[in-house]
Design a protein around this motif. Sequence first.
Motif, short mmCIF file in Angstrom:
data_model
loop_
_atom_site.label_atom_id
_atom_site.label_comp_id
_atom_site.label_asym_id
_atom_site.label_seq_id
_atom_site.Cartn_x
_atom_site.Cartn_y
_atom_site.Cartn_z
N LEU A 1 -6.97 12.05 1.67
CA LEU A 1 -5.99 13.08 1.37
C LEU A 1 -5.05 13.24 2.56
O LEU A 1 -5.43 13.01 3.71
CB LEU A 1 -6.68 14.41 1.08
N PHE A 2 -3.84 13.66 2.31
CA PHE A 2 -2.83 13.82 3.36
C PHE A 2 -3.35 14.64 4.53
O PHE A 2 -3.18 14.28 5.69
CB PHE A 2 -1.58 14.46 2.76
N VAL A 3 -4.02 15.75 4.23
CA VAL A 3 -4.48 16.65 5.30
C VAL A 3 -5.56 16.02 6.17
O VAL A 3 -5.80 16.44 7.30
CB VAL A 3 -4.98 18.00 4.73
N ASP A 4 -6.22 14.99 5.64
CA ASP A 4 -7.28 14.30 6.39
C ASP A 4 -6.81 12.97 6.98
O ASP A 4 -7.58 12.27 7.64
CB ASP A 4 -8.48 14.04 5.48
N GLY A 5 -5.56 12.63 6.73
CA GLY A 5 -5.06 11.33 7.13
C GLY A 5 -4.97 11.15 8.64
O GLY A 5 -4.78 12.11 9.39
N ASP A 6 -5.09 9.90 9.07
CA ASP A 6 -4.99 9.53 10.48
C ASP A 6 -3.54 9.14 10.77
O ASP A 6 -3.03 8.19 10.17
CB ASP A 6 -5.94 8.36 10.75
N VAL A 7 -2.92 9.84 11.67
CA VAL A 7 -1.51 9.57 12.00
C VAL A 7 -1.33 8.13 12.49
O VAL A 7 -0.31 7.50 12.20
CB VAL A 7 -0.99 10.57 13.05
N ASN A 8 -2.31 7.60 13.18
CA ASN A 8 -2.22 6.21 13.63
C ASN A 8 -2.15 5.25 12.44
O ASN A 8 -1.43 4.24 12.48
CB ASN A 8 -3.41 5.85 14.53
N ASP A 9 -2.91 5.55 11.38
CA ASP A 9 -2.83 4.74 10.17
C ASP A 9 -1.44 4.83 9.55
O ASP A 9 -0.88 3.82 9.10
CB ASP A 9 -3.87 5.21 9.15
N TRP A 10 -0.88 6.03 9.51
CA TRP A 10 0.47 6.19 8.94
C TRP A 10 1.48 5.34 9.70
O TRP A 10 2.32 4.66 9.11
CB TRP A 10 0.89 7.65 9.01
N GLU A 11 1.38 5.41 11.02
CA GLU A 11 2.35 4.68 11.84
C GLU A 11 2.22 3.17 11.65
O GLU A 11 3.22 2.45 11.59
CB GLU A 11 2.19 5.06 13.31
N ARG A 12 0.99 2.68 11.54
CA ARG A 12 0.79 1.24 11.33
C ARG A 12 1.39 0.81 10.00
O ARG A 12 2.03 -0.25 9.92
CB ARG A 12 -0.70 0.90 11.36
N MET A 13 1.21 1.59 8.95
CA MET A 13 1.75 1.21 7.64
C MET A 13 3.28 1.21 7.64
O MET A 13 3.91 0.31 7.08
CB MET A 13 1.19 2.14 6.55
N ILE A 14 3.86 2.19 8.27
CA ILE A 14 5.32 2.24 8.35
C ILE A 14 5.84 1.11 9.24
O ILE A 14 6.84 0.45 8.91
CB ILE A 14 5.79 3.62 8.84
N ASP A 15 5.16 0.87 10.36
CA ASP A 15 5.58 -0.20 11.27
C ASP A 15 5.50 -1.56 10.59
O ASP A 15 6.42 -2.38 10.72
CB ASP A 15 4.70 -0.22 12.52
N TYR A 16 4.42 -1.85 9.88
CA TYR A 16 4.23 -3.18 9.30
C TYR A 16 4.99 -3.34 7.98
O TYR A 16 5.66 -4.35 7.77
CB TYR A 16 2.74 -3.45 9.05
N ASN A 17 4.87 -2.36 7.10
CA ASN A 17 5.41 -2.51 5.75
C ASN A 17 6.92 -2.34 5.68
O ASN A 17 7.58 -2.99 4.86
CB ASN A 17 4.75 -1.52 4.79
N VAL A 18 7.46 -1.47 6.52
CA VAL A 18 8.90 -1.18 6.46
C VAL A 18 9.64 -1.76 7.66
O VAL A 18 10.50 -2.63 7.52
CB VAL A 18 9.15 0.34 6.37
#
Length: 250
Positions: free
Chosen positions: A94-111
Motif C-alpha cells: 500500500l502507498f502508506v507502507d511503500g519504500d521511497v527507495n523502491d519508488w525512486e528505483r522504478m522512476i529512475d529505471y522505467n521512466v
Amino acid sequence: MKRIALITGATSGIGEATAKLFAKNDIDLIICGRRKEKLATLENELSSLVSVRTLVFDVGDKDAVTKSLQSLNGIWRDIDILVNNAGGAHGLELFVDGDVNDWERMIDYNVKGLLYVSKTIVPWMIERKKGQIINISSIAGKQTYAKGMVYCASKSGVEAISKGMRLELVPYGIRVCNIAPGAVETEFSVVRFKGDKNKAKSVYKNFKPLIAEDIADSIFYCVNVPSHVQIADMTIFPSAQSDATTIHRE
C-alpha cells in the motif's frame, strides 16, 4: 544491408529473448545491461550468428548511459531499432507502507532510464531519417491497481512518452511502438519480491502465463511490418488474463 538493434535490459527475460530472436534473423546487436558476465555469455552465444557489441551500464545513471552510448562509433551509431526494455517493479505494498527507495528505483529505471537512452539515440535516427523505437510498457500503464501505484505511474509515463515520441518523430520517418504485456513469467516477480522465489512463483500459479519469447515474437513482428505500417500500441495477455488484475486460475 543488415539492421542494427540496441536492446536495453538484455541480460534476462524479454531483452535476452529479443536479442536471441534478432540474432537468428540476421540483425546485428548492441546489447546493454548492468551484469557484465551475463552480457559476455550472451555475446559469446550470439557472435557466431551476427556482430555483437556489449555496453555495461545502469540505465538509471545518466552519466553512465551517455558515456557508454557515446563510445559507439562508425556504423554502430546507425541504429535501426531501439528496444527500450530495461526496467522493473520493486515492492507491492500500500502507498502508506511503500519504500521511497523502491519508488525512486522504478522512476529512475522505467521512466528516466528510457529517456536517457533515447536522448542519445534518437538524434542519430533523426539525422538518418529512419529508425524504429519499441518501448516496453505494461498493462499497469493502462490500468492502475492497488499496491502498485508508483509502478503503474511509471509505466503510464512510458505510455505518454511513446505517444509523444510518435507525434514528434513521424516527420523523420521514425516509427514508435508501445508494447504493454500482461503477466509474463520472467525475473520480474523475483525482483519485485526481493528475491523471494516462492512468492514470485505464486503470481503465476494455476494458469499458463506468457513467457519472454512471446513478447520477443511480438517485438519482432512490429519491426518487420512494411515500411508504410506503424504498430502504435499493442497489449498482450496470456489467454487466462482479461485485465491487469483479473486472471482465471484453474
